[in-house]
Design an enzyme around this catalytic site. Structure first.
Site, PDB file in Angstrom:
ATOM      1  CG  ASN A 131       2.260  -5.324   1.035  1.00 55.32           C
ATOM      2  OD1 ASN A 131       3.180  -5.832   0.376  1.00 55.32           O
ATOM      3  ND2 ASN A 131       1.252  -6.042   1.524  1.00 55.32           N
ATOM      4  CD1 TRP A 132       5.453  -1.011  -2.930  1.00 57.85           C
ATOM      5  CD2 TRP A 132       7.216  -1.492  -4.222  1.00 57.85           C
ATOM      6  NE1 TRP A 132       6.185   0.130  -3.080  1.00 57.85           N
ATOM      7  CE2 TRP A 132       7.281  -0.128  -3.871  1.00 57.85           C
ATOM      8  CE3 TRP A 132       8.227  -2.015  -5.028  1.00 57.85           C
ATOM      9  CZ2 TRP A 132       8.302   0.706  -4.297  1.00 57.85           C
ATOM     10  CZ3 TRP A 132       9.250  -1.189  -5.453  1.00 57.85           C
ATOM     11  CH2 TRP A 132       9.287   0.164  -5.099  1.00 57.85           C
ATOM     12  CD  GLU A 191      -3.212  -4.897   5.587  1.00 60.56           C
ATOM     13  OE1 GLU A 191      -2.866  -3.877   4.980  1.00 60.56           O
ATOM     14  OE2 GLU A 191      -2.944  -6.047   5.176  1.00 60.56           O
ATOM     15  N   GLY A 208      -1.506  -0.904  -0.164  1.00 62.19           N
ATOM     16  CA  GLY A 208      -1.204  -1.846  -1.238  1.00 62.19           C
ATOM     17  C   GLY A 208      -1.200  -1.143  -2.582  1.00 62.19           C
ATOM     18  N   GLY A 209      -2.307  -1.268  -3.308  1.00 63.07           N
ATOM     19  CA  GLY A 209      -2.405  -0.759  -4.682  1.00 63.07           C
ATOM     20  C   GLY A 209      -1.908   0.668  -4.883  1.00 63.07           C
TER      21      GLY A 209
HETATM   22  P1  13P Z   1      -4.898  -2.370  -0.924  1.00 60.53           P
HETATM   23  O1  13P Z   1      -4.405  -1.021  -0.426  1.00 60.53           O
HETATM   24  O2  13P Z   1      -4.567  -2.626  -2.358  1.00 60.53           O
HETATM   25  O3  13P Z   1      -6.330  -2.592  -0.575  1.00 60.53           O
HETATM   26  O4  13P Z   1      -4.050  -3.477  -0.096  1.00 60.53           O
HETATM   27  C1  13P Z   1      -3.983  -3.397   1.274  1.00 60.53           C
HETATM   28  C2  13P Z   1      -2.961  -4.344   1.765  1.00 60.53           C
HETATM   29  O5  13P Z   1      -3.128  -5.549   1.688  1.00 60.53           O
HETATM   30  C3  13P Z   1      -1.738  -3.783   2.337  1.00 60.53           C
HETATM   31  O6  13P Z   1      -0.990  -4.757   2.986  1.00 60.53           O
END
Ligand code: 13P
Length: 259
Positions: A9-10, A167, A234-235
Site C-alpha cells: 500500500n503505497w 490492521e 505500507g512503509g
Molecule cells: P506500515 O507498514 O507503514 O505500518 O503501514 C501499514 C498500512 O497501513 C498498510 O495498509
C-alpha cells in the site's frame, strides 16, 4: 489452493516516474517467487503508468479507494469503471486512515465493498482497533462491529472473492508490530466469525492479511501463524529491496491451514 498474498500500500507516495522505477525493480526482484500472490496499490495518478510497467509480470495492480457509483456528480471521486479501465484487480477499502481522516463509516465501506464485487474487483477490506480501544479491552468488540458492518449483505459465494486485512491502528507506521501471537489471536477470532456466518469451507478460503509495521525481519514469524495468509505492507513497500525481501521471506510459508 489459496496462495498467500503480499500487498504493497503505497499510500500518498510516489510520482509517476518513481512508480515506474519502483515497479521495474520489484518485477526483477520477485521473478523467482512462487506460491505467493503479489499486488501493489499505487496512487491514482500513477495507475496508468503502473499498469503499463506491470505488463508481462505476475504482479497485480490495485487502488487504495473507490466510490460505489459507476459515474455521476461526485467531484473528486473515482469510479469502479475508471479503475477497471486502468487494469486494477484489487481495491483497498475502509483503511483506518480513511476511517479516521475522511470519516468513512462501516455503512459507506459496505456500499463500496458491494460495488467492488459487482465490478469484479477483489476488495481488501481493512478492520482494526485503536490503541485506546485495545487498552480498554474493546479490540474484539470493535473488530466484530467493523467486520459485521463492512461485510454486511454478502453471500457465501461473495466471501470467496474478499480479502480481509487486520490492521491494528496502533501498529501502523509506528514500528510497533503486533506480536505474531497478538496477530494470530485476532486472525483466529476473525476466522471464527467467518465460520459462524458462512461455514467452514467458505471461511477457509478467505485470506486474512496482517498490516502494521511489517518488515523483512518480522514477516517470517508472522506468516508462520496458521491464520495469517499474507500482509498489507505500507512503509516497507516503498523501497524495492524491503518489499522484495518481504515477498521472498513469505514464500513457501503459506498453506499452513492446508488450503
Ligand atoms: P506500515 O507498514 O507503514 O505500518 O503501514 C501499514 C498500512 O497501513 C498498510 O495498509
Amino acid at each position: 489452493m489459496t496462495y498467500s498474498l503480499i500487498v504493497g500500500n503505497w499510500k500518498m507516495y510516489k510520482s509517476i516516474s518513481e512508480a515506474t522505477t519502483l515497479i521495474n525493480a520489484i518485477k526483477a526482484g520477485v521473478r523467482a517467487a512462487t506460491e505467493v500472490n503479489i499486488a501493489v496499490c499505487v496512487p491514482f495518478t500513477a495507475l496508468q503508468a503502473a499498469n503499463e510497467a506491470l505488463q508481462g509480470s505476475k504482479i497485480d495492480l490495485g487502488a487504495q479507494n473507490m466510490h460505489y457509483e459507476s459515474e455521476g456528480a461526485f467531484t473528486g471521486e473515482i469510479s469502479p469503471l475508471m479503475l477497471k479501465e486502468v487494469g486494477c484487480r484489487y481495491v483497498i477499502l475502509g483503511h483506518s486512515e480513511r476511517r479516521q481522516h475522511f470519516k468513512e463509516s462501516d455503512e459507506l465501506i459496505n456500499k463500496k465493498v458491494l460495488a467492488a464485487l459487482k465490478y469484479s474487483f477483489i476488495p481488501i477490506v481493512c478492520i482494526g482497533e485503536t490503541l485506546e480501544q485495545r487498552e480498554a479491552r474493546q479490540a474484539f468488540e470493535v473488530v466484530k462491529k467493523q467486520f459485521e458492518g463492512s461485510l454486511a449483505h454478502l453471500e457465501a459465494k461473495d466471501l470467496e472473492r474478499i480479502v480481509i486485512a487486520y490492521e491494528p491502528v496502533w501498529a501502523i507506521g509506528t514500528g510497533k508490530t503486533a506480536t505474531p501471537e497478538q496477530a494470530e489471536q485476532m486472525h483466529s477470532y476473525i476466522r471464527r466469525l467467518l465460520i459462524e456466518k458462512y461455514g467452514d469451507d467458505t471461511a477457509s478460503k478467505v485470506r486474512i492479511l496482517y498490516g502494521g509495521s511489517v518488515k523483512p525481519d518480522n514477516i517470517t514469524q508472522l506468516m508462520e501463524k496458521p491464520n495469517l495468509d499474507g500482509a498489507l505492507v505500507g512503509g516497507a513497500s516503498l523501497k524495492a529491496e524491503s518489499f522484495i525481501q518481504i515477498v521472498t521471506n513469505s514464500t513457501h510459508l503459506s498453506g499452513a491451514r492446508g488450503n
